[in-house]
Design an enzyme around this catalytic site. Structure first.
Site, PDB file in Angstrom:
ATOM      1  N   CYS A   2       0.851  -1.133   0.016  1.00  0.00           N
ATOM      2  CA  CYS A   2       0.114   0.122  -0.188  1.00  0.00           C
ATOM      3  C   CYS A   2       0.827   1.229  -0.082  1.00  0.00           C
ATOM      4  O   CYS A   2       1.893   1.249   0.483  1.00  0.00           O
ATOM      5  CB  CYS A   2      -0.881   0.060   1.261  1.00  0.00           C
ATOM      6  SG  CYS A   2      -2.117  -1.318   1.246  1.00  0.00           S
ATOM      7  N   ARG A  27       2.975   0.516  -5.357  1.00  0.00           N
ATOM      8  CA  ARG A  27       2.951  -0.477  -4.289  1.00  0.00           C
ATOM      9  C   ARG A  27       1.610  -1.101  -4.086  1.00  0.00           C
ATOM     10  O   ARG A  27       1.516  -2.020  -3.108  1.00  0.00           O
ATOM     11  CB  ARG A  27       3.107   0.505  -3.045  1.00  0.00           C
ATOM     12  CG  ARG A  27       4.319   1.664  -3.057  1.00  0.00           C
ATOM     13  CD  ARG A  27       4.274   2.401  -1.787  1.00  0.00           C
ATOM     14  NE  ARG A  27       4.351   1.676  -0.456  1.00  0.00           N
ATOM     15  CZ  ARG A  27       5.560   1.456  -0.027  1.00  0.00           C
ATOM     16  NH1 ARG A  27       6.534   1.859  -0.571  1.00  0.00           N
ATOM     17  NH2 ARG A  27       5.654   0.897   1.220  1.00  0.00           N
ATOM     18  N   TRP A  73      -2.924  -2.587  -1.820  1.00  0.00           N
ATOM     19  CA  TRP A  73      -2.890  -3.817  -1.949  1.00  0.00           C
ATOM     20  C   TRP A  73      -3.509  -4.909  -1.210  1.00  0.00           C
ATOM     21  O   TRP A  73      -2.796  -4.856   0.189  1.00  0.00           O
ATOM     22  CB  TRP A  73      -1.133  -4.170  -2.432  1.00  0.00           C
ATOM     23  CG  TRP A  73      -0.734  -5.701  -2.900  1.00  0.00           C
ATOM     24  CD1 TRP A  73      -0.907  -6.118  -4.003  1.00  0.00           C
ATOM     25  CD2 TRP A  73      -0.550  -6.564  -2.294  1.00  0.00           C
ATOM     26  NE1 TRP A  73      -0.523  -7.275  -4.267  1.00  0.00           N
ATOM     27  CE2 TRP A  73      -0.176  -7.805  -3.193  1.00  0.00           C
ATOM     28  CE3 TRP A  73      -0.407  -7.048  -0.917  1.00  0.00           C
ATOM     29  CZ2 TRP A  73       0.027  -8.871  -2.920  1.00  0.00           C
ATOM     30  CZ3 TRP A  73      -0.032  -8.220  -0.463  1.00  0.00           C
ATOM     31  CH2 TRP A  73       0.046  -9.221  -1.729  1.00  0.00           C
ATOM     32  N   ASN A  99      -0.519   1.271   6.041  1.00  0.00           N
ATOM     33  CA  ASN A  99       0.148   0.382   5.236  1.00  0.00           C
ATOM     34  C   ASN A  99       0.910  -0.426   6.180  1.00  0.00           C
ATOM     35  O   ASN A  99       1.645  -0.281   6.932  1.00  0.00           O
ATOM     36  CB  ASN A  99       1.334   1.270   4.515  1.00  0.00           C
ATOM     37  CG  ASN A  99       2.305   0.464   3.741  1.00  0.00           C
ATOM     38  OD1 ASN A  99       3.422   0.931   3.886  1.00  0.00           O
ATOM     39  ND2 ASN A  99       2.144  -0.922   3.527  1.00  0.00           N
ATOM     40  N   GLY A 100       0.671  -1.865   6.034  1.00  0.00           N
ATOM     41  CA  GLY A 100       1.200  -2.919   6.901  1.00  0.00           C
ATOM     42  C   GLY A 100       0.115  -3.776   7.420  1.00  0.00           C
ATOM     43  O   GLY A 100      -0.939  -3.918   6.668  1.00  0.00           O
ATOM     44  N   GLU A 484      15.224 -15.563 -14.450  1.00  0.00           N
ATOM     45  CA  GLU A 484      14.612 -14.041 -14.323  1.00  0.00           C
ATOM     46  C   GLU A 484      14.108 -13.805 -15.546  1.00  0.00           C
ATOM     47  O   GLU A 484      13.127 -13.112 -15.488  1.00  0.00           O
ATOM     48  CB  GLU A 484      15.868 -13.050 -14.161  1.00  0.00           C
ATOM     49  CG  GLU A 484      15.899 -11.602 -14.367  1.00  0.00           C
ATOM     50  CD  GLU A 484      14.705 -10.958 -13.198  1.00  0.00           C
ATOM     51  OE1 GLU A 484      14.235 -11.752 -12.393  1.00  0.00           O
ATOM     52  OE2 GLU A 484      14.395  -9.904 -13.596  1.00  0.00           O
ATOM     53  N   LYS A 488      10.199 -12.565 -15.508  1.00  0.00           N
ATOM     54  CA  LYS A 488       9.770 -11.388 -16.304  1.00  0.00           C
ATOM     55  C   LYS A 488       8.271 -11.732 -17.287  1.00  0.00           C
ATOM     56  O   LYS A 488       7.507 -11.074 -17.299  1.00  0.00           O
ATOM     57  CB  LYS A 488      10.743 -10.793 -17.292  1.00  0.00           C
ATOM     58  CG  LYS A 488      11.958 -10.056 -16.608  1.00  0.00           C
ATOM     59  CD  LYS A 488      11.482  -8.849 -15.828  1.00  0.00           C
ATOM     60  CE  LYS A 488      11.048  -9.260 -14.517  1.00  0.00           C
ATOM     61  NZ  LYS A 488      11.831  -8.851 -13.225  1.00  0.00           N
ATOM     62  N   GLU A 491       5.270 -12.825 -15.069  1.00  0.00           N
ATOM     63  CA  GLU A 491       4.655 -11.627 -14.075  1.00  0.00           C
ATOM     64  C   GLU A 491       4.038 -10.498 -14.860  1.00  0.00           C
ATOM     65  O   GLU A 491       2.882  -9.873 -14.657  1.00  0.00           O
ATOM     66  CB  GLU A 491       5.578 -11.150 -13.212  1.00  0.00           C
ATOM     67  CG  GLU A 491       6.593 -10.141 -13.591  1.00  0.00           C
ATOM     68  CD  GLU A 491       7.576  -9.757 -12.611  1.00  0.00           C
ATOM     69  OE1 GLU A 491       7.419  -9.985 -11.391  1.00  0.00           O
ATOM     70  OE2 GLU A 491       9.032  -9.230 -13.004  1.00  0.00           O
ATOM     71  N   HIS A 507      15.423 -33.956 -16.704  1.00  0.00           N
ATOM     72  CA  HIS A 507      14.706 -34.516 -15.467  1.00  0.00           C
ATOM     73  C   HIS A 507      13.242 -34.203 -15.236  1.00  0.00           C
ATOM     74  O   HIS A 507      12.843 -34.328 -14.152  1.00  0.00           O
ATOM     75  CB  HIS A 507      15.707 -34.186 -14.198  1.00  0.00           C
ATOM     76  CG  HIS A 507      17.052 -34.780 -14.207  1.00  0.00           C
ATOM     77  ND1 HIS A 507      17.332 -36.218 -14.297  1.00  0.00           N
ATOM     78  CD2 HIS A 507      18.098 -34.378 -14.430  1.00  0.00           C
ATOM     79  CE1 HIS A 507      18.510 -36.543 -14.534  1.00  0.00           C
ATOM     80  NE2 HIS A 507      19.539 -35.154 -14.535  1.00  0.00           N
ATOM     81  N   LYS A 606       5.083  -3.748  -6.103  1.00  0.00           N
ATOM     82  CA  LYS A 606       6.468  -3.406  -6.461  1.00  0.00           C
ATOM     83  C   LYS A 606       7.214  -3.740  -4.968  1.00  0.00           C
ATOM     84  O   LYS A 606       8.638  -4.306  -4.989  1.00  0.00           O
ATOM     85  CB  LYS A 606       7.009  -1.989  -6.776  1.00  0.00           C
ATOM     86  CG  LYS A 606       8.643  -1.868  -7.183  1.00  0.00           C
ATOM     87  CD  LYS A 606       8.713  -1.225  -8.126  1.00  0.00           C
ATOM     88  CE  LYS A 606      10.159  -1.326  -8.804  1.00  0.00           C
ATOM     89  NZ  LYS A 606      10.414  -2.688  -9.319  1.00  0.00           N
TER      90      LYS A 606
HETATM   91  C1  G6P Z   1       7.994  -7.731  -5.440  1.00  0.00           C
HETATM   92  C2  G6P Z   1       8.467  -7.255  -6.782  1.00  0.00           C
HETATM   93  C3  G6P Z   1       9.619  -7.805  -7.628  1.00  0.00           C
HETATM   94  C4  G6P Z   1      10.815  -7.704  -6.182  1.00  0.00           C
HETATM   95  C5  G6P Z   1      10.544  -8.465  -4.968  1.00  0.00           C
HETATM   96  C6  G6P Z   1      11.561  -8.142  -4.087  1.00  0.00           C
HETATM   97  O1  G6P Z   1       7.651  -9.109  -5.696  1.00  0.00           O
HETATM   98  O2  G6P Z   1       7.365  -7.340  -7.736  1.00  0.00           O
HETATM   99  O3  G6P Z   1      10.091  -7.282  -8.854  1.00  0.00           O
HETATM  100  O4  G6P Z   1      11.847  -8.212  -7.055  1.00  0.00           O
HETATM  101  O5  G6P Z   1       9.209  -7.968  -4.815  1.00  0.00           O
HETATM  102  O6  G6P Z   1      11.602  -6.822  -3.812  1.00  0.00           O
HETATM  103  P1  G6P Z   1      12.842  -6.046  -3.176  1.00  0.00           P
HETATM  104  O7  G6P Z   1      12.399  -4.699  -3.346  1.00  0.00           O
HETATM  105  O8  G6P Z   1      13.117  -6.701  -1.726  1.00  0.00           O
HETATM  106  O9  G6P Z   1      14.113  -6.326  -4.127  1.00  0.00           O
END
Ligand code: G6P
Length: 611
Positions: A2, A27, A73, A99-100, A484, A488, A491, A507, A606
């Site tokens: 949030c 957020r 969120w 937020n929290g 990664e 990408k 997501e 495997h 994020k």
């Molecule tokens: C969320 C974001 C990712 C990020 C992860 C860890 O899932 O969507 O993009 O890699 O959190 O976040 P941080 O801020 O700890 O790198």
């Protein structure tokens, strides 16, 4: 999660709050809401994005020079109008954004229900505002004291802002475990989850510490600890420019951030490498040189993309500094009674510096006496504030929810760290360091060249945009790149994608391969080239479609893959920095072609400040 923002001063609060919510939308974007006081207190809230709230508020009274807003969120309670913040007390006098997570909300709610409180939402936040109201009613304490007493009763994490209908000149803000910045203007104050809503109004900010409460009036700010001792605020100057928060002509933040990588990698290395001298300098950790010389084990903790960067770091640190490295998901590490001693070095990697699991894992490591370092992007965030030392990635604000430039900056820092530790421990020769650092110094230009594949990647994206599954395979330090690349794609495009070490394919994942399945290989001309070629043949034999990331001038893979994307030649150590680029572009174009919201993918946020 949030985002929260608040304003008190002489300007109209609503446009400031709305603009701030747009900046904080990364957020969370399940619902949003605002509270304003003009003559009386008004609360408008709506499920959906901030733009939906704006539409809803069109034509309504949005006047007032004190206000606050929230973008959510969802954790407790589905995304809906009624679960949106702000939440108000039973008498509608108090309103709160949060937020929290209030972990003991159920117990408090039960007690309040027994006293006749009626709740309109399923949220933990509403319980907190009712608790404050209840304390006020029972004890006759003023609002400031009631808030303080209430916060002493809650367990969990919070950044909150409270407004009271009867007091047009006060915002009360508090934090524990969730971020909160106060912007200090002349006759006005701002509060927000990060500095982005504040930067265009003032550069002077105070990062509120855990367990602090700020009582904010237009002409006066008082900060107290939750135990009621007055705190002296430390005002810092922001190093953030407004242009950094805008799209700068790109269609999406993600694309802008992909294209920023030559610059962000350069910024990350600036002042830290001296190729001709064969020297790496990391000011943030220099006081720990003795520790690094004698260290036996490094544990890296992170989540998501940052965890992938950690895996690249494992390869590099073990290879060059010859220290054993373990890479752990923070969420698992914190709950499995890990063996950590004072001899260990624990490194947390986090773009935001706020991820709840990473914070908690770090606190555990600290408790057990380990030295703790951070690799973070957001300056002044919670993780850099609790670590013993650290290195900032300096990638600049990353707004697209899918991490791009933050990942390559994390990998850059880990590369620098690997060489720095190697240099201290004497596990690398000076001439090798000169060679590697000279090559590393070229990486920003090589990334620039890798970006030139954009149009070609777009054509490949068009062929695979309707796929339902996709595999990403790599070996050595290209394995985390495969992970990664898969992350990408899944997501932002919602295509199911998995990353695997190429040799593990036989495997299990090989069973998935048929004439519908795209398989992306990282097949650069390095140590496992021949072995990856065999894996490519195994896929081709089962009619899979191979897209291969190859070194410029490659011949062998080109002869067998369906599509190839070239990246410039570089040392094996630096392949992750280049091979990631076309994978980011591939995910981006596929997602755009599928009509997905690239910058704000569904269900994600994020910064994950909840467990
Ligand atoms: C969320 C974001 C990712 C990020 C992860 C860890 O899932 O969507 O993009 O890699 O959190 O976040 P941080 O801020 O700890 O790198």
């Amino acid at each position: 999660m949030c985002g929260i923002v608040g304003y008190i001063g002489y300007r109209d609060a609503y446009p400031i709050v709305i603009k701030g919510l747009h900046r904080l939308e990364y957020r969370g974007y399940d619902s949003s809401g605002v509270a304003l006081i003009d003559k009386d207190l008004k609360v408008y809230k709506k499920a959906g994005k901030v733009a939906d709230l704006e539409k809803f508020a069109e034509g309504l009274n949005t006047k007032g020079t004190i206000g606050m807003g929230h973008t959510r969120w969802a954790t407790h309670g589905a995304p809906s109008d009624r679960n949106s913040h702000p939440h108000s007390s039973g008498n509608r006098k108090l309103t709160i954004i949060h937020n929290g997570i209030i972990e003991n909300y159920a117990t408090i709610k039960e007690a309040l229900l027994a006293k006749g409180h009626i709740f309109l939402s399923d949220t933990d936040t509403e319980v907190l505002v009712h608790l404050i109201e209840d304390i006020q009613q029972e004890t006759r304490l003023d609002l400031r004291e009631a808030v303080r007493v209430a916060l002493n009763k809650v367990i969990g994490a919070y950044a909150i802002v409270i407004m009271c209908a009867d007091d047009h000149d006060q915002l009360i803000a508090a934090r524990k475990g969730s971020p909160m910045v106060i912007g200090v203007g002349k006759g006005e104050y701002f509060v927000a989850s990060d500095a982005t809503p504040i930067v265009e109004f003032t550069k002077n900010v105070i990062y509120l510490n855990d367990n602090e409460i700020a009582y904010i009036r237009r002409e006066d700010l008082l900060i107290k600890n939750i135990d009621n001792t007055v705190q002296t605020p430390y005002i810092q100057e922001l190093d953030l420019k407004l242009e950094m928060l805008e799209k700068g002509g790109y269609e999406h933040f993600m694309l802008k951030e992909i294209y920023e990588q030559p610059r962000s990698i350069r910024d990350c290395m600036r002042g830290r490498i001296y190729p001709q001298l064969g020297k790496v300098q990391l000011g943030g950790i220099k006081e720990y040189v003795e520790k690094l010389k004698n260290i036996d084990r490094i544990i890296i903790i992170a989540c998501g993309t940052s965890w992938h960067a950690g895996l690249v770091g494992e390869y590099l640190i073990e290879e060059y500094a010859r220290v054993s490295v373990e890479v752990e998901y923070a969420s698992e590490f914190r709950y499995r009674n890990p063996i950590i001693t004072e001899k260990d070095l624990v490194i947390a990697i986090s773009q935001s510096g706020e991820t709840a699991d990473t914070m908690a894992a770090l606190e555990l490591a600290k408790e057990k006496g380990a030295t703790i370092f951070g690799i973070c992007n957001v300056v002044g965030a919670s993780i850099p504030r609790i670590t013993d030392a650290g290195v900032y990635t300096h990638a600049g604000p990353e707004i697209g929810v899918a991490s791009t430039k933050a990942f390559t900056a994390q990998v850059t820092v880990l590369t620098l760290m690997a060489f720095y530790i190697a240099q201290q421990r004497g596990t690398i020769t000076q001439s090798k360091l000169v060679e590697y650092l000279t090559e590393l110094n070229q990486i920003p230009e090589l990334v620039e060249r890798a970006l030139q594949s954009n149009e070609h990647v777009k054509e490949i994206a068009a062929k695979f945009k309707d796929s339902t599954n996709c595999l990403f395979l790599g070996r050595g330090n290209a394995f985390p790149v495969a992970l990664e690349g898969a992350l990408k794609l899944k997501e932002i495009s919602y295509i199911h994608a998995e990353g695997y070490p190429a040799a593990e394919m036989k495997h299990g994942p090989i069973a998935l391969i048929d004439d519908e399945m795209p398989v992306v290989f990282i097949a650069t001309h390095h140590s496992s080239y021949e072995k990856v070629i065999s894996n490519i043949q195994e896929v081709k034999a089962r009619k899979g479609h191979v897209i291969a990331i190859v070194t410029e001038g490659d011949v062998d893979v080109k002869a067998m893959a369906d599509y190839v994307i070239e990246i410039p030649q570089t040392a094996e150590a630096f392949v992750p920095l280049l091979a990631t680029i076309p994978l980011q572009l591939l995910a981006y174009h596929i997602a755009v072609m599928r009509g997905c919201n690239v910058d704000q993918p569904r269900n994600l946020a994020k910064s994950v400040t909840v467990e």
